[in-house]
Design a protein around this motif. Structure first.
Motif, short mmCIF file in Angstrom:
data_model
loop_
_atom_site.label_atom_id
_atom_site.label_comp_id
_atom_site.label_asym_id
_atom_site.label_seq_id
_atom_site.Cartn_x
_atom_site.Cartn_y
_atom_site.Cartn_z
N PRO A 76 41.50 33.77 58.89
CA PRO A 76 42.55 34.70 59.28
C PRO A 76 42.27 36.05 58.61
N PRO A 77 43.08 37.06 58.84
CA PRO A 77 42.88 38.32 58.12
C PRO A 77 42.91 38.09 56.61
N VAL A 78 41.87 38.55 55.92
CA VAL A 78 41.73 38.33 54.49
C VAL A 78 41.87 39.67 53.77
N ARG A 79 42.76 39.70 52.78
CA ARG A 79 42.99 40.94 52.04
C ARG A 79 41.83 41.24 51.10
N ALA A 80 41.30 40.22 50.44
CA ALA A 80 40.21 40.45 49.49
C ALA A 80 39.55 39.13 49.13
N VAL A 81 38.30 39.24 48.73
CA VAL A 81 37.55 38.12 48.16
C VAL A 81 37.49 38.31 46.65
N ALA A 82 37.87 37.31 45.90
CA ALA A 82 37.67 37.31 44.46
C ALA A 82 36.29 36.74 44.18
N ALA A 83 35.45 37.51 43.54
CA ALA A 83 34.07 37.08 43.29
C ALA A 83 33.79 37.17 41.80
N HIS A 84 33.75 36.03 41.14
CA HIS A 84 33.61 36.01 39.68
C HIS A 84 32.22 36.40 39.23
N GLY A 85 31.18 35.94 39.94
CA GLY A 85 29.82 36.12 39.47
C GLY A 85 29.44 35.03 38.48
N GLN A 86 28.18 35.06 38.04
CA GLN A 86 27.67 34.02 37.15
C GLN A 86 27.51 34.56 35.74
N THR A 87 28.26 34.01 34.80
CA THR A 87 28.17 34.45 33.41
C THR A 87 26.81 34.07 32.84
N VAL A 88 26.09 35.07 32.36
CA VAL A 88 24.80 34.82 31.71
C VAL A 88 24.80 35.28 30.25
N ARG A 89 25.72 36.15 29.88
CA ARG A 89 25.92 36.53 28.48
C ARG A 89 27.41 36.74 28.27
N HIS A 90 27.93 36.20 27.19
CA HIS A 90 29.34 36.41 26.86
C HIS A 90 29.42 36.72 25.38
N ARG A 91 29.50 38.02 25.05
CA ARG A 91 29.50 38.45 23.67
C ARG A 91 30.65 39.44 23.43
N PRO A 92 31.87 38.98 23.53
CA PRO A 92 33.00 39.89 23.33
C PRO A 92 33.02 40.52 21.94
N GLU A 93 32.43 39.83 20.96
CA GLU A 93 32.38 40.41 19.61
C GLU A 93 31.51 41.66 19.58
N TRP A 94 30.66 41.83 20.58
CA TRP A 94 29.84 43.04 20.71
C TRP A 94 30.36 43.95 21.83
N GLY A 95 31.48 43.57 22.42
CA GLY A 95 32.12 44.44 23.40
C GLY A 95 31.65 44.28 24.82
#
Length: 351
Positions: A76-95
């Motif tokens: 049906p009519p779609v407002r948006a696609v949520a696309a997360h992507g593939q996490t390859v690095r997660h370093r929030p301590e480095w921002g």
């Protein structure tokens, strides 16, 4: 949605009325091609020509996402696609946190608006960028006056604490499928230990379990999040595995995962009466048995028994976050991620 288990892409077509509620109209799952899965796994670590390889993997991932959208059937009519992507690095301590994807290509291939980059604004505001699903869990599974927890068993485990007084907390408990699958792949040449059948015949090794539990991550207070940057094959290889039967290692890894979840729940929501389980680990009977043994006073139920099948929950959660973006509403919970305040999450790539 494609998560740290790297098993493939789950897509849902979800109806999210402005007044609240959720109805999933369709679901599709596509396995990753073997070469793409191997490359995404390799890109979790530094390597030669990784900028070019990451760009090419992002393009291939966009094509997989587009195929998953097509597999949902006529739309049906779609407002948006949520696309997360593939996490390859997660370093929030480095921002930073990095999810590979080419969202512009996905918009071109699908002909739909794409909402992507859903974690970086929370990180920019001082947060972990994860977990983002507790607000969704509250909206779908929460009950007034009852303490309920929601456990996602993907590559990592994460818990949402839905307190009966309205408070919502959550954090990553540690590894789940990532280490179990890696060990099974190495010794069985299979992508995973189906139902935990191999682990169920092994014997937990107490000294090895204590070594796993000694990882400093488990002493960190929330907000906290983790990923393959920490719990990966090299981490496992650094453990005292010499002379231990591989099947016993698998049993100990399963017990380790159960311990990490049960310990977190006992510390942060001792009044929980129900634990709702989703993600691929919801089908691991051995892991669930171990978890129940450590939580004798808690009722374990699959999310399907509460209206949303385990493999649809995370994709539906990111659809919910995209709806929040479209309505310019905050998607994060600062009390969960540690961000300085509520933020609208994501960026739009128009059709």
């Amino acid at each position: 949605m494609s998560g740290t288990s790297l098993d493939g892409v789950d897509a849902v077509l979800a109806e999210l009325p402005a007044g609240g509620g959720l109805r999933v109209l369709a679901h599709a799952h596509l396995d990753f091609p073997g070469a793409l899965r191997a490359e995404l796994l390799a890109l979790n670590h530094s390597g030669p020509d990784e900028l070019h390889r990451a760009a090419m993997a992002g393009q291939e991932l966009a094509r997989c996402y587009a195929a998953a959208i097509q597999a949902l059937g006529p739309l049906p009519p779609v407002r948006a696609v949520a696309a997360h992507g593939q996490t390859v690095r997660h370093r929030p301590e480095w921002g930073y946190t990095l999810q590979l994807l080419n969202p512009a290509l996905l918009a071109e291939l699908s002909g739909l608006n794409v909402v992507a980059d859903l974690r970086s604004r929370d990180v920019a505001a001082g947060g972990q960028g994860a977990p983002l699903v507790p607000a969704f869990h509250r909206a779908v599974f929460g009950k007034a006056g009852v303490d309920i927890a929601v456990l996602n068993l993907g590559g990592m485990g994460n818990l949402s604490f839905l307190h009966g007084d309205g408070r919502t907390l959550g954090f990553d408990t540690g590894p789940a499928n990532a280490l179990l699958d890696a060990w099974a792949a190495h010794h069985l040449d299979l992508p995973f230990d189906d139902g935990g059948g191999w682990a169920s015949g092994g014997t937990v090794q107490p000294a090895l379990l204590r070594a796993f539990q000694a990882e400093p991550y488990f002493a960190l207070p929330p907000p906290r999040s983790t990923g393959r940057d920490l719990f990966d094959w090299p981490w496992l290889q650094r453990q005292p595995l010499a002379g231990i039967d591989p099947r016993d290692v698998q049993a100990t890894l399963s017990e380790f995962t159960a311990w990490s979840v049960a310990d977190a729940l006992k510390r942060h929501q001792p009044g929980a009466v129900e634990l709702i389980v989703c993600g691929g680990g919801a089908f691991n009977a051995d892991l669930l048995r171990r978890l129940q043994a450590r939580l004798p006073g808690v009722v374990l139920v699959g999310s399907g028994d509460r209206g949303l099948p385990p493999m649809q929950v995370e994709a539906a959660a990111f659809a919910w976050l995209a709806a929040a973006f479209v309505r310019q509403q905050p998607g994060n919970l600062p009390g969960v991620t540690g961000a300085r305040g509520p933020r609208v999450l994501g960026a739009m790539y128009p059709a």
